[in-house]
Design an enzyme around this catalytic site. Structure first.
Site, short mmCIF file in Angstrom:
data_model
loop_
_atom_site.label_atom_id
_atom_site.label_comp_id
_atom_site.label_asym_id
_atom_site.label_seq_id
_atom_site.Cartn_x
_atom_site.Cartn_y
_atom_site.Cartn_z
N CYS A 16 76.31 77.43 15.87
CA CYS A 16 75.83 75.64 14.95
C CYS A 16 76.31 74.43 16.04
O CYS A 16 77.51 75.10 14.62
CB CYS A 16 75.13 76.53 13.48
N ARG B 172 75.32 83.73 15.38
CA ARG B 172 74.53 82.31 15.69
C ARG B 172 75.82 81.20 16.02
O ARG B 172 77.38 81.68 14.77
CB ARG B 172 74.09 82.38 14.17
#
Length: 130
Positions: free
Chosen positions: A108, A106
């Site tokens: 962010c 991920r």
């Protein structure tokens, strides 16, 4: 290369010239989902990042399901936040869909502004089941 457009009424219709997702070469690439209610096309949880994150993930789940995928097929997500101070709150919701042992890669990032002035947007890449 063969590409297949993925569309479902269970997720919001695109608000621009793009598709909800594209399946290509064994992968699913989703467009970013925001906290739009698919039926009314109104923002859910205005000013509430937890409510928005839940709606975003509900929308993303609908797109995954339409392509024959589940959360277990997701290999990468990108989370866009209006305010990085919402990181922990979004993680708490995100963790209800992905546990630490099997969570995808991920990124962010905090951004200056998101479509329709929402607080969070998430997209993903998934491996299509064989």
């Amino acid at each position: 290369m063969t590409m297949k457009i993925i569309q479902t009424a269970q997720a919001p219709a695109p608000v621009g010239p793009y598709n909800q997702a594209i399946a290509a070469n064994g992968f699913l690439f989703t467009a970013g989902q925001i906290a739009l209610d698919p039926q009314t096309m109104t923002i859910m949880g205005e000013g509430n990042v937890e409510v928005q994150a839940k709606q975003v993930l509900t929308n993303l789940g609908a797109v995954l399901q339409e392509a024959g995928c589940g959360w277990e097929n997701v290999v990468k997500t990108t989370v866009f936040l209006k305010d990085m101070n919402d990181f922990a709150a979004v993680n708490a919701i995100y963790g209800q869909y992905f546990d630490e042992a099997t969570a995808p890669a991920r990124s962010c990032v905090e951004v200056a502004r998101l479509p329709k002035d929402v607080l969070v947007e998430i997209d993903c890449v998934a491996v299509l089941p064989t």
